[in-house]
Write an enzyme that holds these catalytic residues in place. Sequence first.
Site, PDB file in Angstrom:
ATOM      1  N   HIS A  75      29.126  62.394  52.494  1.00  0.00           N
ATOM      2  CA  HIS A  75      30.214  62.226  51.511  1.00  0.00           C
ATOM      3  C   HIS A  75      31.055  63.500  51.398  1.00  0.00           C
ATOM      4  CE1 HIS A  75      28.761  58.306  50.024  1.00  0.00           C
ATOM      5  NE2 HIS A  75      27.553  58.813  50.193  1.00  0.00           N
ATOM      6  N   ASN A 148      28.455  53.079  45.693  1.00  0.00           N
ATOM      7  CA  ASN A 148      29.266  52.907  46.898  1.00  0.00           C
ATOM      8  C   ASN A 148      30.208  51.729  46.697  1.00  0.00           C
ATOM      9  OD1 ASN A 148      28.251  55.012  48.497  1.00  0.00           O
ATOM     10  ND2 ASN A 148      26.580  53.763  49.296  1.00  0.00           N
ATOM     11  N   HIS A 194      22.739  43.571  57.372  1.00  0.00           N
ATOM     12  CA  HIS A 194      23.587  43.147  56.255  1.00  0.00           C
ATOM     13  C   HIS A 194      24.727  44.144  56.041  1.00  0.00           C
ATOM     14  CE1 HIS A 194      23.399  40.985  52.058  1.00  0.00           C
ATOM     15  NE2 HIS A 194      24.515  40.750  52.714  1.00  0.00           N
ATOM     16  N   SER A 201      33.334  44.046  58.789  1.00  0.00           N
ATOM     17  CA  SER A 201      34.222  42.998  58.294  1.00  0.00           C
ATOM     18  C   SER A 201      35.536  43.634  57.853  1.00  0.00           C
ATOM     19  CB  SER A 201      33.572  42.260  57.125  1.00  0.00           C
ATOM     20  OG  SER A 201      33.566  43.077  55.963  1.00  0.00           O
ATOM     21  N   LYS A 237      34.596  46.024  39.430  1.00  0.00           N
ATOM     22  CA  LYS A 237      35.537  45.264  40.251  1.00  0.00           C
ATOM     23  C   LYS A 237      36.957  45.785  40.037  1.00  0.00           C
ATOM     24  CE  LYS A 237      32.487  42.003  41.550  1.00  0.00           C
ATOM     25  NZ  LYS A 237      32.165  41.642  42.941  1.00  0.00           N
TER      26      LYS A 237
END
EC number: 1.11.1.6
Length: 527
Positions: A75, A148, A194, A201, A237
């Site tokens: 990081h 994250n 996963h 993606s 979110k």
Amino acid sequence: MADSRDPASDQMQHWKEQRAAQKADVLTTGAGNPVGDKLNVITVGPRGPLLVQDVVFTDEMAHFDRERIPERVVHAKGAGAFGYFEVTHDITKYSKAKVFEHIGKKTPIAVRFSTVAGESGSADTVRDPRGFAVKFYTEDGNWDLVGNNTPIFFIRDPILFPSFIHSQKRNPQTHLKDPDMVWDFWSLRPESLHQVSFLFSDRGIPDGHRHMNGYGSHTFKLVNANGEAVYCKFHYKTDQGIKNLSVEDAARLSQEDPDYGIRDLFNAIATGKYPSWTFYIQVMTFNQAETFPFNPFDLTKVWPHKDYPLIPVGKLVLNRNPVNYFAEVEQIAFDPSNMPPGIEASPDKMLQGRLFAYPDTHRHRLGPNYLHIPVNCPYRARVANYQRDGPMCMQDNQGGAPNYYPNSFGAPEQQPSALEHSIQYSGEVRRFNTANDDNVTQVRAFYVNVLNEEQRKRLCENIAGHLKDAQIFIQKKAVKNFTEVHPDYGSHIQALLDKYNAEKPKNAIHTFVQSGSHLAAREKANL
């Protein structure tokens, strides 16, 4: 201010305008002594040698020689901002933490966004998980939620973390990023499937920092005022909407504006477009955890939302840029072990490992008194303990108060209400192998149910475009793992690899490796 320039580009001009009515400060040394000449060193004659007595030069040079501190081992590249967390929904039935005390309560926060594997000068637009760490400055001390932008991770056992990070960093001989290292590790540890699928993606390259979600990722424990506990996960979110960069745009920006994410965040806040995130929790009772179909503390898996719905809690809002990047972003230190009463650790192995690793690396990078640094200081709580001295002790060192406990002189006393929630464990003590704890079911659901056909196509293209640079035997191992997730997943990647492999020969950098010696065979023969 020129209309064509953004606030980040005009920072110097803005600083000057803010001070237009002030006289320029007197230039001084670090000790505050006025400086008469900052442009010329003291010499014997115009061509003579320097004099040791030129303390203006030595003060300046000695400080310059020590400007850099160790880079974060992970990081390293990041952006930071400040703001507040506001409670919008009551969750006191789950947690007694003061940060959730009542609706409308605001708590100051600091946030740092980051990439994971790159160095501090790397591009913001690489395909990499993003760190999303939040520091809440509460009355009961700091709460650091070190998350994250993904709800999962590559591994579930912390002993693998150094090897995982080594595989993502540079080859120890060539000092190059090495696809063999990356894919060899991933293919040998299929629990990474996963996170790898998420990473390759569309969400693998967020459009800056404002348009991505954040997750505490780990399982935590909430404890209410009655001593009742539940397990939970934290989600934040984005209110700006999810936006991602295409591979082409990311590559272009990495050349044209490698600091794209930092610039975008700074300019948004500077122009009053304050980014925000809606904060949620998921809750699981202890009884539900006992009957859960898989380990609820497994960081490579999620809790299904249909069974454990998101519960709204509040808002994270960022409304202030750093005054100084080094002071407030480079020196900020997030530590998952900073948890005020009402929030505790669960048996999550990765979380347990981080409870040690994070404060340990901060002590190395910033020094044992890193909590004295203003951005890390729990300034809304009164710190009173029996810790003293050490390098860079920057406060009053707690004066003449006793430095031992117990004592008879009225020094700080323990607080029974802050006792941790008690829980009983029993079981065999040994090293448990979790390598094969169902590595494919949730990945299959992600591939089949979450992604549409076009997204699956891009996922396979992104994976093949990276995997093609690894050796053939590593490609085969990786494809085997993807095939176990879904036959189409593996076959599509293999078809793309076949095309790549037919088009060009494999390039390899060959190195000589011999156990116990750094000398090549020819060198040894010449001894």
